[in-house]
Design a protein around this motif. Sequence first.
Motif, PDB file in Angstrom:
ATOM      1  N   LEU B 201       0.823  -1.206   0.000  1.00 42.43           N
ATOM      2  CA  LEU B 201       0.000   0.000   0.000  1.00 42.43           C
ATOM      3  C   LEU B 201       0.859   1.259   0.000  1.00 42.43           C
ATOM      4  O   LEU B 201       0.665   2.162  -0.816  1.00 42.43           O
ATOM      5  N   PHE B 202       1.835   1.315   0.929  1.00 37.05           N
ATOM      6  CA  PHE B 202       2.487   2.591   1.182  1.00 37.05           C
ATOM      7  C   PHE B 202       3.699   2.865   0.299  1.00 37.05           C
ATOM      8  O   PHE B 202       4.061   4.024   0.113  1.00 37.05           O
ATOM      9  N   LEU B 203       4.343   1.831  -0.242  1.00 35.20           N
ATOM     10  CA  LEU B 203       5.477   2.127  -1.129  1.00 35.20           C
ATOM     11  C   LEU B 203       5.009   2.833  -2.402  1.00 35.20           C
ATOM     12  O   LEU B 203       5.521   3.919  -2.726  1.00 35.20           O
ATOM     13  N   HIS B 205       2.200   4.386  -2.869  1.00 37.22           N
ATOM     14  CA  HIS B 205       1.561   5.627  -2.424  1.00 37.22           C
ATOM     15  C   HIS B 205       2.606   6.717  -2.214  1.00 37.22           C
ATOM     16  O   HIS B 205       2.481   7.839  -2.718  1.00 37.22           O
ATOM     17  N   THR B 206       3.670   6.366  -1.466  1.00 38.26           N
ATOM     18  CA  THR B 206       4.670   7.368  -1.134  1.00 38.26           C
ATOM     19  C   THR B 206       5.473   7.770  -2.370  1.00 38.26           C
ATOM     20  O   THR B 206       5.826   8.944  -2.534  1.00 38.26           O
ATOM     21  N   LEU B 208       4.396   7.786  -5.521  1.00 33.61           N
ATOM     22  CA  LEU B 208       3.539   8.671  -6.320  1.00 33.61           C
ATOM     23  C   LEU B 208       3.463  10.064  -5.705  1.00 33.61           C
ATOM     24  O   LEU B 208       3.506  11.082  -6.411  1.00 33.61           O
ATOM     25  N   TRP B 209       3.362  10.088  -4.405  1.00 36.47           N
ATOM     26  CA  TRP B 209       3.279  11.358  -3.678  1.00 36.47           C
ATOM     27  C   TRP B 209       4.520  12.198  -3.960  1.00 36.47           C
ATOM     28  O   TRP B 209       4.430  13.386  -4.298  1.00 36.47           O
ATOM     29  N   GLY B 210       5.691  11.546  -3.830  1.00 33.28           N
ATOM     30  CA  GLY B 210       6.939  12.266  -4.070  1.00 33.28           C
ATOM     31  C   GLY B 210       7.022  12.791  -5.492  1.00 33.28           C
ATOM     32  O   GLY B 210       7.413  13.947  -5.713  1.00 33.28           O
ATOM     33  N   ARG B 212       4.558  13.439  -7.549  1.00 34.35           N
ATOM     34  CA  ARG B 212       3.566  14.494  -7.777  1.00 34.35           C
ATOM     35  C   ARG B 212       4.032  15.828  -7.218  1.00 34.35           C
ATOM     36  O   ARG B 212       3.917  16.866  -7.861  1.00 34.35           O
ATOM     37  N   GLU B 213       4.586  15.793  -5.999  1.00 28.83           N
ATOM     38  CA  GLU B 213       5.061  17.048  -5.404  1.00 28.83           C
ATOM     39  C   GLU B 213       6.244  17.603  -6.190  1.00 28.83           C
ATOM     40  O   GLU B 213       6.387  18.809  -6.342  1.00 28.83           O
ATOM     41  N   GLY B 217       5.862  21.289  -8.213  1.00 28.57           N
ATOM     42  CA  GLY B 217       6.608  22.424  -7.725  1.00 28.57           C
ATOM     43  C   GLY B 217       6.127  22.838  -6.355  1.00 28.57           C
ATOM     44  O   GLY B 217       5.024  22.500  -5.934  1.00 28.57           O
ATOM     45  N   LYS B 218       6.955  23.593  -5.671  1.00 28.60           N
ATOM     46  CA  LYS B 218       6.635  23.902  -4.295  1.00 28.60           C
ATOM     47  C   LYS B 218       5.479  24.900  -4.184  1.00 28.60           C
ATOM     48  O   LYS B 218       4.616  24.768  -3.342  1.00 28.60           O
ATOM     49  N   THR B 221       1.942  23.436  -5.572  1.00 30.41           N
ATOM     50  CA  THR B 221       1.634  22.075  -5.140  1.00 30.41           C
ATOM     51  C   THR B 221       0.177  21.929  -4.781  1.00 30.41           C
ATOM     52  O   THR B 221      -0.488  20.977  -5.128  1.00 30.41           O
ATOM     53  N   HIS B 222      -0.324  22.909  -4.061  1.00 33.39           N
ATOM     54  CA  HIS B 222      -1.662  22.765  -3.505  1.00 33.39           C
ATOM     55  C   HIS B 222      -2.527  23.920  -3.985  1.00 33.39           C
ATOM     56  O   HIS B 222      -2.047  24.911  -4.508  1.00 33.39           O
TER      57      HIS B 222
END
Lengths: 291, 228
Positions: B201-203, B205-206, B208-210, B212-213, B217-218, B221-222
């Motif tokens: 689950l988390f590998l 997820h993490t 993709l998260w990295g 995407r961010e 860009g900083k 991002t949001h």
Amino acid sequence: MSSWQERKAPTVNAKTNDEATRVRRFTPLQRFFHGGLLAAFIVQGATGLGRMSVETGWGKGLCRLFGGYESALVLHKIVGILMIAGFLIHMVYLLVVIDWRRFPRMLLGPDSLVPSPRDARQFFEHLGWFFGVRPHPEFDRWGYWEKFDYWAVFWGMVILGISGLLLAFPVASSRMVPGWGLNVALWVHRIEALLAMAHVFIIHFFVAHVRRHSFPMDRAMFEGTVDLESTRREKPAWLARLKEAGRFEERLATEAPPFVRAASYLFGFVAMAAGIALLVGAVINLPRITW
Amino acid sequence: MTGSGKRVLACLVVMAIMWILAAQARAQDEAASHLLRYRDREASTGYYEEYEVMPRHLRAFIEPRPGPADVVGYSPNAPTIRDRTRLADSHYGIRFYDRRRCETCHPEEARNLHTTRANLTCRQCHGGEPIPGSRYYYAPMNPIRRHAYICAKCHQGANASFATYRVHEPNPALLSTQATFPVLFWVFWIMIVIAAGTFLLFLPHTALWGIRELLAGKKGTHREREDQ
């Protein structure tokens, strides 16, 4: 609490001309517990992996750091008992900080670490954001990954603590459980410990150090404050709630003095280096041992 | 004193009372408690009354008995009998026995934590020649006295329960272990499934998260929030 955190209003720091660009997130007690858990975790990981892989040169070297195979176990047991004590103190801490007047409704509230349906929803929203099909979810005080980390440690402490106590006092524990339970306890202890280490040294480190939001290190757990600007983007719901309750101003803080920042980075990076060294060593050496 | 302080104090007082009263309550419980008193003598001696059976929890292992059951052979064909656990000399009749080493015939048994970690030799537990089968009545390794004659040499105070620790542990991952030590097999696989599930689950997820961010860009991002 040092003066740079005491600051009430978003004023200008007279000495450094810093504006209040940070928000207090963790109390000194919480940071103390995180630091203690961190140190104990590294020591337990090093002594445990060293003993586990003592047939290899790497394991022998790790054990030698702690005075050899026998004294590594002594240290492992002492630190383990300290961790159990810390866990029990954390239970007392929970009893004190729980808002009993709103109990049990507050357990599903935004200040609670108990998982709620909203966390599942935000998990999928976050996934959607990864693929660019949804806007970024507005996290509150605790993101779902932070709640997962908390409960992973919580149950990890219970599982490792119980199996570790059984293994530490085998003659006494064989009066309570059958002796073959120690075979089972050893495997539970090993797998849970490897799971915990791999999770912390890969996923937790990535989230807190590597991803762009926190690169090169999220100093929240060491200094107690987070960057206001990036928190506004990641956890807007939390800030909005603080403003509504009129508690936003009192949480504002200025940037920490350079030596506090330097100490945070030093502590964090030493821990990260130790963890990654353990991870790499374990990946190389564990396939070579007698399990 | 604040309200919460009083509550904590009250909790501590109640806990102290419960702690003190526990000794009195313990003195009044049934002497035949299944958990506390009843098993003590049996567990420390390994002897059970005739009408009793060895408790089930001490029998986690289902040991296969190959060959004709319980045949004790002292005949010329004894070496062909495969269940040697009741022989006074379990290696009786094996050719060139005195020229062999234990691990030549028992390679799996030589790989155990007592050997690899504590540097024990086979003979420190199994004794000198002749090595009796573990079910031979007078054998030190017989479960009725194994804890006292073998385990307690190092583990002071070991009882019969302690002696059921499996030194020659089967590989918990193997399907054959499901037949011989099912508890270990199932607990092992449940733990492995939990661990593998976490990373499955988390590998991703993490990762993709990295990514995407990194791509976003900083700044962007949001979602930008104008109201703050």
